[in-house]
Write an enzyme that holds these catalytic residues in place. Structure first.
Site, PDB file in Angstrom:
ATOM      1  N   TRP A 119       0.829  -1.194   0.000  1.00 43.11           N
ATOM      2  CA  TRP A 119       0.000   0.000   0.000  1.00 43.11           C
ATOM      3  C   TRP A 119       0.865   1.247   0.000  1.00 43.11           C
ATOM      4  O   TRP A 119       2.076   1.176   0.243  1.00 43.11           O
ATOM      5  CB  TRP A 119      -1.023   0.001   1.125  1.00 43.11           C
ATOM      6  CG  TRP A 119      -0.504  -0.180   2.553  1.00 43.11           C
ATOM      7  CD1 TRP A 119       0.719  -0.619   2.952  1.00 43.11           C
ATOM      8  CD2 TRP A 119      -1.256   0.050   3.739  1.00 43.11           C
ATOM      9  NE1 TRP A 119       0.807  -0.669   4.313  1.00 43.11           N
ATOM     10  CE2 TRP A 119      -0.394  -0.257   4.838  1.00 43.11           C
ATOM     11  CE3 TRP A 119      -2.538   0.485   4.002  1.00 43.11           C
ATOM     12  CZ2 TRP A 119      -0.798  -0.139   6.161  1.00 43.11           C
ATOM     13  CZ3 TRP A 119      -2.921   0.596   5.334  1.00 43.11           C
ATOM     14  CH2 TRP A 119      -2.075   0.289   6.390  1.00 43.11           C
ATOM     15  N   ASN A 120       0.205   2.380  -0.327  1.00 43.83           N
ATOM     16  CA  ASN A 120       0.935   3.635  -0.496  1.00 43.83           C
ATOM     17  C   ASN A 120       0.239   4.766   0.236  1.00 43.83           C
ATOM     18  O   ASN A 120      -0.962   4.704   0.510  1.00 43.83           O
ATOM     19  CB  ASN A 120       1.026   4.023  -1.983  1.00 43.83           C
ATOM     20  CG  ASN A 120       1.735   2.986  -2.818  1.00 43.83           C
ATOM     21  OD1 ASN A 120       2.880   2.645  -2.570  1.00 43.83           O
ATOM     22  ND2 ASN A 120       1.032   2.459  -3.817  1.00 43.83           N
ATOM     23  N   HIS A 168      -8.414  18.706  -6.710  1.00 39.93           N
ATOM     24  CA  HIS A 168      -8.746  18.932  -8.123  1.00 39.93           C
ATOM     25  C   HIS A 168      -7.567  18.511  -9.001  1.00 39.93           C
ATOM     26  O   HIS A 168      -6.996  19.303  -9.746  1.00 39.93           O
ATOM     27  CB  HIS A 168      -9.131  20.394  -8.328  1.00 39.93           C
ATOM     28  CG  HIS A 168     -10.289  20.802  -7.473  1.00 39.93           C
ATOM     29  ND1 HIS A 168     -11.595  20.787  -7.915  1.00 39.93           N
ATOM     30  CD2 HIS A 168     -10.343  21.182  -6.172  1.00 39.93           C
ATOM     31  CE1 HIS A 168     -12.394  21.153  -6.930  1.00 39.93           C
ATOM     32  NE2 HIS A 168     -11.664  21.398  -5.864  1.00 39.93           N
ATOM     33  N   HIS A 226     -11.383  14.997 -12.251  1.00 37.71           N
ATOM     34  CA  HIS A 226     -11.879  15.365 -10.928  1.00 37.71           C
ATOM     35  C   HIS A 226     -13.257  16.006 -10.998  1.00 37.71           C
ATOM     36  O   HIS A 226     -13.740  16.410 -12.051  1.00 37.71           O
ATOM     37  CB  HIS A 226     -10.893  16.289 -10.209  1.00 37.71           C
ATOM     38  CG  HIS A 226     -10.715  17.621 -10.861  1.00 37.71           C
ATOM     39  ND1 HIS A 226      -9.761  17.861 -11.829  1.00 37.71           N
ATOM     40  CD2 HIS A 226     -11.357  18.809 -10.688  1.00 37.71           C
ATOM     41  CE1 HIS A 226      -9.828  19.120 -12.217  1.00 37.71           C
ATOM     42  NE2 HIS A 226     -10.796  19.719 -11.540  1.00 37.71           N
ATOM     43  N   ASP A 235     -15.917  18.870  -9.332  1.00 43.78           N
ATOM     44  CA  ASP A 235     -16.025  20.164  -8.660  1.00 43.78           C
ATOM     45  C   ASP A 235     -17.381  20.262  -7.980  1.00 43.78           C
ATOM     46  O   ASP A 235     -18.419  20.166  -8.641  1.00 43.78           O
ATOM     47  CB  ASP A 235     -15.913  21.323  -9.655  1.00 43.78           C
ATOM     48  CG  ASP A 235     -14.535  21.459 -10.281  1.00 43.78           C
ATOM     49  OD1 ASP A 235     -13.589  20.816  -9.796  1.00 43.78           O
ATOM     50  OD2 ASP A 235     -14.416  22.215 -11.259  1.00 43.78           O
ATOM     51  N   HIS A 243     -16.608  24.832  -4.195  1.00 44.64           N
ATOM     52  CA  HIS A 243     -15.285  25.102  -4.777  1.00 44.64           C
ATOM     53  C   HIS A 243     -15.126  26.574  -5.140  1.00 44.64           C
ATOM     54  O   HIS A 243     -14.011  27.090  -5.129  1.00 44.64           O
ATOM     55  CB  HIS A 243     -15.101  24.209  -6.008  1.00 44.64           C
ATOM     56  CG  HIS A 243     -13.813  24.412  -6.748  1.00 44.64           C
ATOM     57  ND1 HIS A 243     -12.595  24.518  -6.120  1.00 44.64           N
ATOM     58  CD2 HIS A 243     -13.557  24.512  -8.085  1.00 44.64           C
ATOM     59  CE1 HIS A 243     -11.641  24.681  -7.018  1.00 44.64           C
ATOM     60  NE2 HIS A 243     -12.205  24.689  -8.221  1.00 44.64           N
ATOM     61  N   HIS A 269     -16.914  28.309 -13.465  1.00 43.33           N
ATOM     62  CA  HIS A 269     -16.933  28.183 -12.017  1.00 43.33           C
ATOM     63  C   HIS A 269     -17.923  29.176 -11.405  1.00 43.33           C
ATOM     64  O   HIS A 269     -18.772  28.816 -10.586  1.00 43.33           O
ATOM     65  CB  HIS A 269     -15.531  28.423 -11.448  1.00 43.33           C
ATOM     66  CG  HIS A 269     -14.561  27.330 -11.726  1.00 43.33           C
ATOM     67  ND1 HIS A 269     -13.917  27.184 -12.933  1.00 43.33           N
ATOM     68  CD2 HIS A 269     -14.122  26.312 -10.938  1.00 43.33           C
ATOM     69  CE1 HIS A 269     -13.126  26.121 -12.883  1.00 43.33           C
ATOM     70  NE2 HIS A 269     -13.225  25.570 -11.687  1.00 43.33           N
TER      71      HIS A 269
END
Length: 263
Positions: free
Chosen positions: A65-66, A73, A77, A79, A83, A212
């Site tokens: 695992w990491n 974003h 992705h 929004d 945001h 946006h």
């Protein structure tokens, strides 16, 4: 069995038979994934970094695992309305509070790949949308409006961001087109193949960054860095885009899937 249960059973059957295809609209996510460049006076979103915790070794003899570090974003992705400042005071505006029914919706795909190839700063207008409706029908309430530009086919960070001394040059929407979508068609949101939902030069628009500003102010959603939109029909696909349930999250990397008729 109820009619709703019948429909779900038919969906599972059609998926297993291949009559409905599942198309992945998600870019691979790695440390090389481009992230948006903002002027240096603003906070910057970091690229993805991956730190290994264990790999079947002494720190973890049977598991791998990491640890991931990235901005909300990054890559393909989602929004959420919070945001942007215009959506900050809306109810249920964060990734953990959005009604989950919003994560499944039909898609309308507008193909501007030829225009975007000819002019990187191409902008979709209200008139383009009305012409699309004349051919394909009215954009349904609650649908995603996906802008197919084929920008995702560009390779390398420089070509994808396409920036010069005047900023990025990528296709997007005119403000009036976004008002049309948000106010007159009541869409779920807009999705694009570029690094963000706004055109590269949108900082100079009125209002600035209208994808946006206008969309999130109206409680609408966004999807960015999509791919494979050339595999979707203009209408008829269903999008599944569920962000991580981050408390007070403004967005999230997301695996976006489309259900598409096979023929």
């Amino acid at each position: 069995m109820s009619s709703a249960a019948d429909l779900l059973a038919q969906l599972v059957d059609q998926l297993s038979q291949g009559s409905i295809r599942v198309v992945d609209l998600t870019q691979p996510l790695s440390p090389d994934t481009p992230v948006i460049d903002l002027p240096p006076i603003f906070g910057q979103s970091p690229p993805l970094t991956v730190e290994r915790i264990s790999y079947y070794d002494e720190p973890g003899p049977m598991w791998y695992w990491n640890t991931l570090r990235l901005g909300e974003h990054t890559g393909t992705h989602f929004d959420a309305p919070v945001h942007w400042i215009t959506g900050r005071n809306l109810p249920n505006n964060t990734t953990d509070m959005l009604p989950v029914r919003q994560f499944v919706a039909p898609a309308c795909v507008v193909d501007v790949s030829a225009q975007s190839a000819a002019a990187a700063d191409f902008l979709l207008t209200r008139e383009h949308l009305q012409a699309w409706e004349a051919e394909h029908g009215r954009i349904p309430v609650g649908a995603w409006l996906l802008l197919r530009s084929d920008w995702s086919k560009r390779t390398g960070r420089e070509a994808f961001l396409n920036a010069d001394a005047n900023g990025a040059h990528t296709p997007g929407f005119e403000p009036d087109a976004l008002r049309f979508l948000a106010q007159e068609r009541d869409v779920r949101g807009v999705g694009v193949e570029t690094v963000g939902t706004d055109a590269g030069q949108a900082g100079g628009f009125d209002p600035p960054f209208p994808a946006h500003n206008i969309m999130h102010g109206a409680g609408k959603l966004g999807l960015a860095s999509l791919c494979n939109l050339d595999q979707l029909p203009p209408t008829g696909a269903v999008i599944i885009a569920a962000p991580l349930k981050i408390v007070q999250g403004s967005g999230s990397p997301v695996r976006v899937l489309a259900l598409v008729p096979a023929n």
